[in-house]
Design an enzyme around this catalytic site. Structure first.
Site, PDB file in Angstrom:
ATOM      1  N   LYS A  19      81.418  18.298  21.660  1.00 33.43           N
ATOM      2  CA  LYS A  19      80.971  19.212  22.719  1.00 33.43           C
ATOM      3  C   LYS A  19      80.218  18.481  23.828  1.00 33.43           C
ATOM      4  O   LYS A  19      80.462  18.706  24.997  1.00 33.43           O
ATOM      5  CB  LYS A  19      80.039  20.298  22.156  1.00 33.43           C
ATOM      6  CG  LYS A  19      80.708  21.335  21.305  1.00 33.43           C
ATOM      7  CD  LYS A  19      79.783  22.519  21.039  1.00 33.43           C
ATOM      8  CE  LYS A  19      78.522  22.147  20.277  1.00 33.43           C
ATOM      9  NZ  LYS A  19      78.727  21.729  18.884  1.00 33.43           N
ATOM     10  N   ARG A  94      74.420  30.767  19.710  1.00 34.19           N
ATOM     11  CA  ARG A  94      74.887  30.263  18.424  1.00 34.19           C
ATOM     12  C   ARG A  94      74.861  31.351  17.351  1.00 34.19           C
ATOM     13  O   ARG A  94      75.286  31.094  16.223  1.00 34.19           O
ATOM     14  CB  ARG A  94      73.933  29.163  17.983  1.00 34.19           C
ATOM     15  CG  ARG A  94      74.539  27.798  17.743  1.00 34.19           C
ATOM     16  CD  ARG A  94      73.365  26.870  17.508  1.00 34.19           C
ATOM     17  NE  ARG A  94      73.686  25.599  16.964  1.00 34.19           N
ATOM     18  CZ  ARG A  94      73.709  24.475  17.678  1.00 34.19           C
ATOM     19  NH1 ARG A  94      73.520  24.507  18.982  1.00 34.19           N
ATOM     20  NH2 ARG A  94      73.928  23.330  17.090  1.00 34.19           N
ATOM     21  N   ARG A 133      78.375   8.796  14.400  1.00 34.89           N
ATOM     22  CA  ARG A 133      77.355   8.971  15.438  1.00 34.89           C
ATOM     23  C   ARG A 133      75.975   8.622  14.890  1.00 34.89           C
ATOM     24  O   ARG A 133      75.133   8.074  15.592  1.00 34.89           O
ATOM     25  CB  ARG A 133      77.357  10.424  15.936  1.00 34.89           C
ATOM     26  CG  ARG A 133      76.350  10.651  17.055  1.00 34.89           C
ATOM     27  CD  ARG A 133      76.492  12.025  17.670  1.00 34.89           C
ATOM     28  NE  ARG A 133      75.915  13.067  16.848  1.00 34.89           N
ATOM     29  CZ  ARG A 133      75.977  14.359  17.139  1.00 34.89           C
ATOM     30  NH1 ARG A 133      76.631  14.773  18.209  1.00 34.89           N
ATOM     31  NH2 ARG A 133      75.421  15.253  16.371  1.00 34.89           N
ATOM     32  N   ARG A 139      70.389   9.798  15.207  1.00 36.72           N
ATOM     33  CA  ARG A 139      69.786  11.136  15.278  1.00 36.72           C
ATOM     34  C   ARG A 139      69.270  11.548  13.906  1.00 36.72           C
ATOM     35  O   ARG A 139      69.931  11.335  12.895  1.00 36.72           O
ATOM     36  CB  ARG A 139      70.848  12.159  15.744  1.00 36.72           C
ATOM     37  CG  ARG A 139      70.729  12.489  17.211  1.00 36.72           C
ATOM     38  CD  ARG A 139      71.836  13.389  17.663  1.00 36.72           C
ATOM     39  NE  ARG A 139      71.823  14.703  17.018  1.00 36.72           N
ATOM     40  CZ  ARG A 139      72.355  15.787  17.567  1.00 36.72           C
ATOM     41  NH1 ARG A 139      72.919  15.731  18.760  1.00 36.72           N
ATOM     42  NH2 ARG A 139      72.344  16.940  16.927  1.00 36.72           N
ATOM     43  N   ARG A 150      74.532  21.765   8.467  1.00 38.68           N
ATOM     44  CA  ARG A 150      74.805  22.240   9.829  1.00 38.68           C
ATOM     45  C   ARG A 150      76.205  22.850   9.920  1.00 38.68           C
ATOM     46  O   ARG A 150      76.432  23.813  10.657  1.00 38.68           O
ATOM     47  CB  ARG A 150      74.626  21.097  10.837  1.00 38.68           C
ATOM     48  CG  ARG A 150      73.158  20.656  10.924  1.00 38.68           C
ATOM     49  CD  ARG A 150      72.972  19.422  11.770  1.00 38.68           C
ATOM     50  NE  ARG A 150      73.171  19.696  13.173  1.00 38.68           N
ATOM     51  CZ  ARG A 150      73.828  18.916  14.009  1.00 38.68           C
ATOM     52  NH1 ARG A 150      74.375  17.784  13.589  1.00 38.68           N
ATOM     53  NH2 ARG A 150      73.945  19.234  15.264  1.00 38.68           N
TER      54      ARG A 150
HETATM   55  P1  AMP Z   1      72.895  20.579  19.037  1.00 39.74           P
HETATM   56  O1  AMP Z   1      72.500  19.385  19.822  1.00 39.74           O
HETATM   57  O2  AMP Z   1      73.483  21.680  19.884  1.00 39.74           O
HETATM   58  O3  AMP Z   1      73.759  20.250  17.856  1.00 39.74           O
HETATM   59  O4  AMP Z   1      71.536  21.214  18.451  1.00 39.74           O
HETATM   60  C1  AMP Z   1      70.706  20.460  17.559  1.00 39.74           C
HETATM   61  C2  AMP Z   1      69.785  21.399  16.788  1.00 39.74           C
HETATM   62  O5  AMP Z   1      68.953  22.133  17.710  1.00 39.74           O
HETATM   63  C3  AMP Z   1      70.484  22.469  15.964  1.00 39.74           C
HETATM   64  O6  AMP Z   1      70.901  22.004  14.702  1.00 39.74           O
HETATM   65  C4  AMP Z   1      69.383  23.516  15.848  1.00 39.74           C
HETATM   66  O7  AMP Z   1      68.398  23.098  14.919  1.00 39.74           O
HETATM   67  C5  AMP Z   1      68.750  23.466  17.238  1.00 39.74           C
HETATM   68  N1  AMP Z   1      69.447  24.383  18.168  1.00 39.74           N
HETATM   69  C6  AMP Z   1      70.181  24.049  19.265  1.00 39.74           C
HETATM   70  N2  AMP Z   1      70.666  25.122  19.873  1.00 39.74           N
HETATM   71  C7  AMP Z   1      70.237  26.195  19.160  1.00 39.74           C
HETATM   72  C8  AMP Z   1      70.428  27.599  19.262  1.00 39.74           C
HETATM   73  N3  AMP Z   1      71.180  28.130  20.224  1.00 39.74           N
HETATM   74  N4  AMP Z   1      69.823  28.387  18.330  1.00 39.74           N
HETATM   75  C9  AMP Z   1      69.068  27.881  17.352  1.00 39.74           C
HETATM   76  N5  AMP Z   1      68.867  26.568  17.171  1.00 39.74           N
HETATM   77  C10 AMP Z   1      69.452  25.722  18.064  1.00 39.74           C
END
Ligand code: AMP
Length: 201
Positions: A19, A94, A133, A139, A150
Site C-alpha cells: 500500500k 480500517r 521489510r 519496524r 495483524r
Molecule cells: P499501517 O502503517 O497502516 O500498517 O499501520 C500501523 C499500525 O498503526 C497498525 O497496525 C495499527 O496499530 C495502527 N493504525 C494505523 N491505522 C489505523 C486505523 N485506521 N485504526 C486503528 N489503528 C491504526
C-alpha cells in the site's frame, strides 16, 4: 466561484500488500496529500508526544488504536487547507465504525469518497514480504508473531469494508502481485476508468 475538482481516494489491503509504495505513486500522479494514519502514529511515537506514548504499545503488538482516537486524528487532518484538491487515505478507515465516522466528516462538507483501491495479494506472499521489510526497515511491528496478528486483525476488522465499498460501487480491486510498475499501471488504468465519467461531467 466553483470549487476546484477533488479526487478523494482510499487505498486498502492486507498489511504487506504494498500500500505504501503504491500510495506514493498515486499521490504523485493526482497531486493530492497522502494521509497515512500509520505514519501519523509512527511520527508521534518517534517524537515522544502524548499521542505517541498512548499508542506505542498497541502498535508494537499489532493491535488497532481505538476508533475514537483514530477518528479524531483523521477528522482534524481533513480540516487542513491542503485537502481542497482531494486526498489519498492510506490505512484509514480500517473498521466499519471508522467508515461511518469518515462518512459523517465528509458528508458535513457534502463530500464522499470517489474510489477505493483494493490491493489483492495472497497471505503467504504478504507474510514473506513483511518478513523481508522487517530486515530492511526494522519496524517494531514486523516480527513474525505480530505480522500474523495483524493479518488476523485485517481479516476480522477490515475485510468487511471490501463488501461495504463494493456495495457502494466505488471499489476497484487490483492484483497486487508483480513489479511495482506493473501494479501501479493497473491501478492508474482502473482509476482513470472509474473517475472518467466524473471528470467528463
Ligand atoms: P499501517 O502503517 O497502516 O500498517 O499501520 C500501523 C499500525 O498503526 C497498525 O497496525 C495499527 O496499530 C495502527 N493504525 C494505523 N491505522 C489505523 C486505523 N485506521 N485504526 C486503528 N489503528 C491504526
Amino acid at each position: 466561484m466553483t470549487a476546484a475538482p477533488q479526487t478523494r481516494l482510499l487505498i486498502i489491503g492486507p498489511p504487506g500488500a504494498g500500500k505504501g509504495t503504491q500510495a506514493s505513486r498515486i499521490v504523485e500522479r493526482f497531486g493530492v496529500p497522502w494521509i497515512s494514519t500509520g505514519d501519523i502514529f509512527r511520527a508521534n511515537i518517534k517524537a515522544g508526544t502524548p499521542l505517541g506514548q498512548r499508542v506505542s504499545q498497541l502498535i508494537e503488538a499489532g493491535k488497532l488504536v481505538p476508533d475514537e482516537l483514530t477518528n479524531e486524528i483523521v477528522e482534524d487532518r481533513l480540516r487542513h487547507e491542503d485537502v481542497s484538491s482531494g486526498f489519498l487515505l492510506d490505512g484509514y478507515p480500517r473498521t466499519v465504525d471508522q467508515v461511518h465516522a469518515l462518512d459523517r466528516v465528509l458528508e458535513s462538507d457534502a463530500r464522499a469518497l470517489d474510489a477505493v483501491v483494493l490491493l489483492e495479494v495472497d497471505t503467504d506472499e504478504v507474510v514473506a514480504r513483511l518478513l523481508k521489510r522487517a530486515e530492511i526497515e526494522g519496524r517494531v511491528d514486523d516480527t513474525e508473531e505480530v505480522i500474523r496478528h495483524r493479518q488476523q486483525v485485517y481479516a476480522e476488522q477490515t475485510q468487511p469494508l471490501v463488501e461495504l465499498f463494493g456495495d457502494r460501487g466505488i471499489l476497484i480491486a487490483v492484483d497486487g502481485l508483480g513489479s511495482v510498475d506493473d501494479v501501479s499501471d493497473r491501478i492508474f488504468a482502473a482509476l482513470d476508468a472509474k473517475l472518467e465519467p466524473k471528470t467528463a461531467a
